[in-house]
Design a protein around this motif. Structure first.
Motif, mmCIF file in Angstrom:
data_model
loop_
_atom_site.group_PDB
_atom_site.id
_atom_site.type_symbol
_atom_site.label_atom_id
_atom_site.label_comp_id
_atom_site.label_asym_id
_atom_site.label_seq_id
_atom_site.Cartn_x
_atom_site.Cartn_y
_atom_site.Cartn_z
ATOM 1 N N GLU A 41 52.637 36.623 41.382
ATOM 2 C CA GLU A 41 51.432 36.859 40.581
ATOM 3 C C GLU A 41 51.201 38.363 40.434
ATOM 4 O O GLU A 41 51.365 39.112 41.365
ATOM 5 N N ASP A 42 50.807 38.764 39.216
ATOM 6 C CA ASP A 42 50.538 40.185 38.968
ATOM 7 C C ASP A 42 49.334 40.631 39.785
ATOM 8 O O ASP A 42 48.334 39.925 39.882
ATOM 9 N N TYR B 16 50.827 48.450 42.350
ATOM 10 C CA TYR B 16 50.920 47.299 41.475
ATOM 11 C C TYR B 16 52.111 46.413 41.825
ATOM 12 O O TYR B 16 53.124 46.879 42.343
ATOM 13 N N THR B 17 51.955 45.147 41.503
ATOM 14 C CA THR B 17 53.046 44.188 41.616
ATOM 15 C C THR B 17 53.025 43.379 40.334
ATOM 16 O O THR B 17 52.076 42.653 40.053
ATOM 17 N N ARG C 43 55.496 46.664 31.709
ATOM 18 C CA ARG C 43 55.593 47.120 30.318
ATOM 19 C C ARG C 43 54.885 48.454 30.156
ATOM 20 O O ARG C 43 55.291 49.288 29.366
ATOM 21 N N GLY C 44 53.825 48.636 30.933
ATOM 22 C CA GLY C 44 53.085 49.892 30.874
ATOM 23 C C GLY C 44 51.981 49.902 31.921
ATOM 24 O O GLY C 44 51.491 48.843 32.313
ATOM 25 N N LEU C 45 51.634 51.093 32.376
ATOM 26 C CA LEU C 45 50.519 51.257 33.313
ATOM 27 C C LEU C 45 49.524 52.209 32.676
ATOM 28 O O LEU C 45 49.914 53.219 32.086
ATOM 29 N N SER D 163 50.997 54.246 41.073
ATOM 30 C CA SER D 163 50.664 55.379 40.220
ATOM 31 C C SER D 163 49.579 56.177 40.923
ATOM 32 O O SER D 163 48.764 55.623 41.657
ATOM 33 N N PHE D 164 49.614 57.490 40.690
ATOM 34 C CA PHE D 164 48.583 58.356 41.233
ATOM 35 C C PHE D 164 47.863 59.058 40.097
ATOM 36 O O PHE D 164 48.487 59.445 39.103
#
Lengths: 116, 111
Positions: B1-2, B25-26, B31-33, B71-72
């Motif tokens: 699960e995302d 994130y998992t 596709r994009g953050l 991501s930071f």
């Protein structure tokens, strides 16, 4: 000029009532969304329309019914309101429905619904 | 699960005190953050999109970076007007065309 506008900004109502929220965008976008933000600030997709056609319908009670009369408008009608429906509802729009996505959603200012 | 997890939940900084916000994130194929800023009583406002590990984006005092797992959002010499909630969102490659948001980091910059 407001890009994505929602009305009303605040709704306070009793359990069991029906209410509607209206949204309009003047950006010329093809895709519009409804998101729900709960008290913990979690923002979750409810519906998405592309050029008046429903393309996303997350697991949302069927008391919630979106309607898109044209691609610039997306309204949300809620029947038989429950306490758990209290939240801030955000309308958003984006230029691209599929394919490469910039991730740029344009949000309205939100409609805070309080069910008593 | 995302899944998207942001930390810390809240952060207080003195004006000029640089720091970083984290977004782990998992997802089943990224596709994009995306990073958004949300002021009280307002809708989220788009800041950045990052597509692949190693990518960086900058805007004024903000710099976003991306690795394969997180991501930071680096804030250099913040000012009081940077006070807001910063939201991270992901789009999964296989998912529908929507963004999955984290619960945000509430940043307060004290003069």
């Amino acid at each position: 000029d407001t890009a994505v506008s929602q009305t009303p900004k605040y709704l306070v109502t009793q359990m069991g009532n029906d209410k509607s929220i209206k949204c309009e965008q003047n950006l010329g976008h093809d895709t519009m969304y409804w998101y729900k933000q709960d008290s913990k600030k979690f923002l979750k997709i409810m519906f998405s329309y592309n050029n008046k056609e429903l393309i996303i319908n997350e697991t949302v009670p069927n008391r919630f019914s979106p309607k898109s009369p044209d691609k610039a408008h997306l309204n949300l009608h809620i029947n038989s309101l429950e306490l758990g429906d209290s939240a801030v509802y955000f309308c958003a729009s984006s230029q691209v429905a599929g394919g490469p996505i910039t991730g740029e959603l344009f949000f309205g200012e939100g409609s805070r619904l309080t069910v008593l | 699960e995302d899944q998207v997890t942001q930390s810390p939940e809240a952060l207080r900084l003195q004006e000029g005190e640089s720091s970083s916000l984290n977004c782990s994130y998992t997802v089943s194929g990224l596709r994009g953050l995306f990073w958004y800023r949300q002021d009280p009583g307002k809708g989220p406002e788009f800041l950045f999109t990052l597509y692949s590990a190693g990518e960086e984006k900058e805007k004024e005092r903000l710099k976003a970076t991306l690795t394969k797992k997180e991501s930071f959002l680096h804030i250099t010499a913040p000012k009081p007007e940077d006070s807001a909630t910063y939201l991270c969102a992901v789009q999964a490659r296989a998912g529908a065309n929507n963004l999955f948001f984290g619960t945000g980091t509430r940043l307060t910059v004290i003069p």
